[in-house]
Design a protein around this motif. Structure first.
Motif, PDB file in Angstrom:
ATOM      1  N   PRO A 283       0.831  -1.205   0.000  1.00 60.73           N
ATOM      2  CA  PRO A 283       0.000   0.000   0.000  1.00 60.73           C
ATOM      3  C   PRO A 283       0.868   1.260   0.000  1.00 60.73           C
ATOM      4  CG  PRO A 283      -0.458  -1.406   1.922  1.00 60.73           C
ATOM      5  CD  PRO A 283       0.650  -2.051   1.157  1.00 60.73           C
ATOM      6  N   ARG A 284       0.340   2.311  -0.627  1.00 59.41           N
ATOM      7  CA  ARG A 284       1.097   3.558  -0.729  1.00 59.41           C
ATOM      8  C   ARG A 284       1.408   4.101   0.674  1.00 59.41           C
ATOM      9  NH1 ARG A 284       1.504   6.440  -4.993  1.00 59.41           N
ATOM     10  NH2 ARG A 284      -0.299   5.480  -5.974  1.00 59.41           N
ATOM     11  N   SER A 285       2.636   4.481   0.881  1.00 60.27           N
ATOM     12  CA  SER A 285       3.019   5.019   2.189  1.00 60.27           C
ATOM     13  C   SER A 285       2.396   6.398   2.381  1.00 60.27           C
ATOM     14  CB  SER A 285       4.541   5.142   2.243  1.00 60.27           C
ATOM     15  OG  SER A 285       4.904   5.946   3.327  1.00 60.27           O
ATOM     16  N   THR A 286       2.006   6.687   3.617  1.00 62.30           N
ATOM     17  CA  THR A 286       1.498   8.033   3.901  1.00 62.30           C
ATOM     18  C   THR A 286       2.593   8.886   4.552  1.00 62.30           C
ATOM     19  OG1 THR A 286       0.693   7.217   6.013  1.00 62.30           O
ATOM     20  CG2 THR A 286      -0.894   7.287   4.208  1.00 62.30           C
ATOM     21  N   LEU A 287       3.805   8.331   4.692  1.00 65.91           N
ATOM     22  CA  LEU A 287       4.846   9.028   5.458  1.00 65.91           C
ATOM     23  C   LEU A 287       5.150  10.449   4.951  1.00 65.91           C
ATOM     24  CD1 LEU A 287       7.383   6.245   6.451  1.00 65.91           C
ATOM     25  CD2 LEU A 287       5.613   7.334   7.825  1.00 65.91           C
ATOM     26  N   PRO A 288       5.136  10.718   3.624  1.00 67.65           N
ATOM     27  CA  PRO A 288       5.484  12.086   3.209  1.00 67.65           C
ATOM     28  C   PRO A 288       4.606  13.175   3.838  1.00 67.65           C
ATOM     29  CG  PRO A 288       5.608  10.619   1.331  1.00 67.65           C
ATOM     30  CD  PRO A 288       5.026   9.813   2.466  1.00 67.65           C
ATOM     31  N   VAL A 289       3.333  12.888   4.142  1.00 65.41           N
ATOM     32  CA  VAL A 289       2.516  13.962   4.730  1.00 65.41           C
ATOM     33  C   VAL A 289       2.957  14.284   6.161  1.00 65.41           C
ATOM     34  CG1 VAL A 289       0.480  13.559   3.278  1.00 65.41           C
ATOM     35  CG2 VAL A 289       0.605  12.482   5.530  1.00 65.41           C
ATOM     36  N   TYR A 290       3.757  13.406   6.739  1.00 67.06           N
ATOM     37  CA  TYR A 290       4.261  13.684   8.094  1.00 67.06           C
ATOM     38  C   TYR A 290       5.633  14.370   8.063  1.00 67.06           C
ATOM     39  CZ  TYR A 290       0.421  10.752   9.498  1.00 67.06           C
ATOM     40  OH  TYR A 290      -0.852  10.250   9.693  1.00 67.06           O
ATOM     41  N   ALA A 291       6.213  14.510   6.870  1.00 65.47           N
ATOM     42  CA  ALA A 291       7.559  15.097   6.749  1.00 65.47           C
ATOM     43  C   ALA A 291       7.449  16.625   6.634  1.00 65.47           C
ATOM     44  CB  ALA A 291       8.277  14.507   5.532  1.00 65.47           C
ATOM     45  N   CYS A 292       6.836  17.219   7.632  1.00 66.42           N
ATOM     46  CA  CYS A 292       6.562  18.666   7.576  1.00 66.42           C
ATOM     47  C   CYS A 292       6.438  19.180   9.001  1.00 66.42           C
ATOM     48  CB  CYS A 292       5.248  18.882   6.817  1.00 66.42           C
ATOM     49  SG  CYS A 292       4.678  20.588   6.815  1.00 66.42           S
ATOM     50  N   THR A 293       6.966  20.375   9.248  1.00 68.23           N
ATOM     51  CA  THR A 293       6.818  20.977  10.583  1.00 68.23           C
ATOM     52  C   THR A 293       5.710  22.031  10.609  1.00 68.23           C
ATOM     53  OG1 THR A 293       8.358  22.771  10.139  1.00 68.23           O
ATOM     54  CG2 THR A 293       9.313  20.725  11.000  1.00 68.23           C
TER      55      THR A 293
ATOM     56  N   ALA B 188      -4.173   4.618   7.896  1.00 68.04           N
ATOM     57  CA  ALA B 188      -2.760   4.563   7.523  1.00 68.04           C
ATOM     58  C   ALA B 188      -2.022   5.715   8.201  1.00 68.04           C
ATOM     59  CB  ALA B 188      -2.620   4.647   6.004  1.00 68.04           C
ATOM     60  N   GLY B 189      -2.455   6.037   9.446  1.00 67.89           N
ATOM     61  CA  GLY B 189      -1.786   7.103  10.194  1.00 67.89           C
ATOM     62  C   GLY B 189      -0.381   6.693  10.606  1.00 67.89           C
ATOM     63  N   HIS B 190       0.422   7.679  11.013  1.00 61.92           N
ATOM     64  CA  HIS B 190       1.810   7.392  11.416  1.00 61.92           C
ATOM     65  C   HIS B 190       1.808   6.538  12.686  1.00 61.92           C
ATOM     66  CE1 HIS B 190       5.972   7.857  12.472  1.00 61.92           C
ATOM     67  NE2 HIS B 190       6.188   8.458  11.311  1.00 61.92           N
ATOM     68  N   PRO B 191       2.600   5.451  12.718  1.00 63.29           N
ATOM     69  CA  PRO B 191       2.587   4.578  13.918  1.00 63.29           C
ATOM     70  C   PRO B 191       2.989   5.311  15.191  1.00 63.29           C
ATOM     71  CG  PRO B 191       4.225   3.827  12.273  1.00 63.29           C
ATOM     72  CD  PRO B 191       3.425   4.911  11.625  1.00 63.29           C
ATOM     73  N   ALA B 192       3.856   6.325  15.077  1.00 62.25           N
ATOM     74  CA  ALA B 192       4.291   7.034  16.297  1.00 62.25           C
ATOM     75  C   ALA B 192       3.145   7.842  16.914  1.00 62.25           C
ATOM     76  CB  ALA B 192       5.462   7.961  15.977  1.00 62.25           C
ATOM     77  N   LEU B 193       2.066   8.047  16.149  1.00 58.61           N
ATOM     78  CA  LEU B 193       0.953   8.850  16.673  1.00 58.61           C
ATOM     79  C   LEU B 193      -0.241   7.984  17.084  1.00 58.61           C
ATOM     80  CD1 LEU B 193       1.006  11.822  14.130  1.00 58.61           C
ATOM     81  CD2 LEU B 193       2.343  11.494  16.208  1.00 58.61           C
ATOM     82  N   ALA B 194      -0.050   6.655  17.026  1.00 54.39           N
ATOM     83  CA  ALA B 194      -1.150   5.761  17.409  1.00 54.39           C
ATOM     84  C   ALA B 194      -1.574   6.114  18.831  1.00 54.39           C
ATOM     85  CB  ALA B 194      -0.680   4.316  17.339  1.00 54.39           C
ATOM     86  N   ASP B 195      -2.869   6.199  19.053  1.00 58.26           N
ATOM     87  CA  ASP B 195      -3.365   6.410  20.409  1.00 58.26           C
ATOM     88  C   ASP B 195      -3.107   7.836  20.929  1.00 58.26           C
ATOM     89  OD1 ASP B 195      -4.726   5.328  22.462  1.00 58.26           O
ATOM     90  OD2 ASP B 195      -2.974   4.555  23.536  1.00 58.26           O
ATOM     91  N   LEU B 196      -2.821   8.749  20.022  1.00 62.60           N
ATOM     92  CA  LEU B 196      -2.495  10.118  20.464  1.00 62.60           C
ATOM     93  C   LEU B 196      -3.621  10.766  21.295  1.00 62.60           C
ATOM     94  CD1 LEU B 196      -0.145  12.265  20.085  1.00 62.60           C
ATOM     95  CD2 LEU B 196      -1.657  13.318  18.419  1.00 62.60           C
ATOM     96  N   PRO B 197      -4.900  10.629  20.903  1.00 68.17           N
ATOM     97  CA  PRO B 197      -5.943  11.278  21.714  1.00 68.17           C
ATOM     98  C   PRO B 197      -5.930  10.810  23.176  1.00 68.17           C
ATOM     99  CG  PRO B 197      -6.835  10.665  19.580  1.00 68.17           C
ATOM    100  CD  PRO B 197      -5.453  10.064  19.663  1.00 68.17           C
ATOM    101  N   ARG B 198      -5.706   9.508  23.395  1.00 70.59           N
ATOM    102  CA  ARG B 198      -5.682   9.031  24.785  1.00 70.59           C
ATOM    103  C   ARG B 198      -4.462   9.622  25.515  1.00 70.59           C
ATOM    104  NH1 ARG B 198      -3.066   6.118  27.866  1.00 70.59           N
ATOM    105  NH2 ARG B 198      -1.663   5.398  26.228  1.00 70.59           N
ATOM    106  N   ARG B 199      -3.318   9.640  24.815  1.00 70.85           N
ATOM    107  CA  ARG B 199      -2.106  10.191  25.455  1.00 70.85           C
ATOM    108  C   ARG B 199      -2.280  11.675  25.757  1.00 70.85           C
ATOM    109  NH1 ARG B 199       2.712   8.985  21.690  1.00 70.85           N
ATOM    110  NH2 ARG B 199       1.300   8.171  20.126  1.00 70.85           N
ATOM    111  N   GLN B 200      -2.966  12.368  24.835  1.00 68.04           N
ATOM    112  CA  GLN B 200      -3.188  13.808  25.026  1.00 68.04           C
ATOM    113  C   GLN B 200      -4.022  14.062  26.294  1.00 68.04           C
ATOM    114  OE1 GLN B 200      -2.240  16.506  23.307  1.00 68.04           O
ATOM    115  NE2 GLN B 200      -3.698  18.076  23.964  1.00 68.04           N
ATOM    116  N   ARG B 201      -5.071  13.246  26.475  1.00 61.33           N
ATOM    117  CA  ARG B 201      -5.917  13.430  27.669  1.00 61.33           C
ATOM    118  C   ARG B 201      -5.117  13.154  28.941  1.00 61.33           C
ATOM    119  NH1 ARG B 201      -9.815  11.268  24.327  1.00 61.33           N
ATOM    120  NH2 ARG B 201      -9.358   9.129  24.982  1.00 61.33           N
ATOM    121  N   ALA B 202      -4.306  12.096  28.922  1.00 62.62           N
ATOM    122  CA  ALA B 202      -3.526  11.731  30.113  1.00 62.62           C
ATOM    123  C   ALA B 202      -2.515  12.841  30.427  1.00 62.62           C
ATOM    124  CB  ALA B 202      -2.821  10.399  29.887  1.00 62.62           C
TER     125      ALA B 202
END
Ligand code: SF4
Ligand code: SF4
Length: 366
Positions: A60-70, A101-115
């Protein structure tokens, strides 16, 4: 995030462009890869949006390029058409999440944000007496979650400064916002979690509705409250100012500081290109040093420190290399770098051999 121009038009412009912005993108400069130039990332986003299939049998096409931005906006500054790849790419992350196909490093971000929000609120509550955290205080400060020493320490710094210089708050004494988080929700939007962001924003806006003025220590959250909350249908009652704007308005009332020596100011992207705030922090620093100097690229042309749009989570090596590049732009003999963004401060202070890096409130700390 909502850009000024729709994605189809933006991609068309980028496709036929001589790539005037290529030498401005901090990610493509340090990675030195064609696939992460703003133009290539926009082309990639176009394919992602159309769900153009890869060749049969290909992964499957990688989505990584959309994360290569600040989200730094340097490409837009260079673009004759004012295309905003930073805003489009951040919106592209919502598409990646939709396609699971979100970035694996951001998995579960909403839960981490609340904590993380709960931990920050507990820290602030432990550091600030209840009478200085009233939800109806006319002027309140939101200490950033990434502040040096933590949000509780930052809240203490602010109250100390306000008490030393009563002229800062005018009629109303400074309070600390009594919110259940120290963040207005930027990571959720930057991570592509749009619905989580909208719900978070509604809740946060309710919590600050009792204040007439909200002073915010994080440039990304100030930008978010001023530009993105309204675009997502969430009204914000208080007048939102970044800390640098608020201090700049009251620069005459600021107390004496220990001498800083030769000092350079780093413009955070969301405060500078995002909100157009350049002179206020320099006016504040003018009270603290007679030896203020500039990075080779500054104000509208300033380069990023690598801390935006969650890059330190999704590509830590790239984020570090961007911060190193930024410090190479310092003139010789600088003893102190001051910035108005806790994320930039972390990035720059993390470079081996960096000069001392301070936030604005630390400059006035006794
Ligand atoms: S953002 Fe502007 S300068 Fe950069 S590739 Fe697109 S159209 Fe060209
Ligand atoms: S916003 Fe900044 S990091 Fe993102 S593509 Fe543009 S120049 Fe590169």
């Amino acid at each position: 995030m909502v850009p000024m121009m729709d994605l189809t038009q933006a991609i068309e412009l980028c496709t036929f462009c001589p790539r005037l912005c290529s030498d401005r993108c901090p990610v493509s400069l340090v990675e030195a890869r064609e696939t992460v130039t703003p133009q290539a990332k926009m082309a990639w986003l176009g394919l992602l949006r159309q769900q153009v299939p890869e060749a049969p049998g290909a992964p499957p096409r990688s989505t990584l390029p959309v994360y290569a931005c600040t989200g730094c906006g340097a490409c837009t500054q260079a673009c004759l058409h004012r295309v905003e790849p930073g805003v489009h790419l951040l919106a592209g992350r919502a598409l990646a999440e939709e396609q699971q196909a979100g970035h694996p490093a951001l998995a579960d971000l909403p839960r981490r944000q609340r904590a993380r929000g709960r931990a920050a609120a507990a820290e602030v509550a432990g550091a600030v007496p209840e009478q200085r955290r009233r939800p109806d205080a006319p002027v309140a400060y939101l200490p950033p979650c990434l502040a040096q020493g933590g949000p509780g320490e930052d809240a203490r710094r602010m109250l100390q400064l306000a008490d030393r210089a009563p002229g800062l708050s005018g009629e109303a004494p400074m309070s600390i916002a009594a919110t259940d988080s120290s963040c207005a929700g930027y990571p959720l939007l930057a991570g592509g979690f749009v619905e989580d962001f909208r719900l978070y924003a509604e809740d946060f806006a309710r919590q600050v509705a009792g204040h007439a003025t909200l002073v915010v220590g994080c440039p990304a959250c100030a930008w978010l409250l001023r530009t993105q909350y309204p675009l997502h249908g969430v009204p914000v009652r208080p007048h939102v100012l970044h800390l640098a704007e608020w201090l700049g308005r009251h620069a005459e009332a600021l107390p004496e500081t220990p001498p800083l020596g030769r000092t350079a100011y780093h413009d955070p992207c969301y405060l500078g290109r995002g909100l157009g705030v350049y002179e206020e922090p320099r006016a504040v620093l003018g009270r603290a040093t007679a030896a203020l100097c500039e990075f080779a690229r500054n104000r509208q042309e300033a380069t990023c420190a690598g801390g935006g749009a969650l890059l330190p989570l999704t590509a830590p090596e790239t984020a570090r290399a961007i911060a190193e590049e930024r410090l190479r732009e310092l003139p010789p003999g600088v003893e102190t770098v001051v910035t108005a963004c806790p994320s930039c401060q972390r990035q720059l202070a993390g470079v081996a051999g960096a000069p001392r890096v301070l936030g604005l409130l630390e400059v006035f700390q006794e």
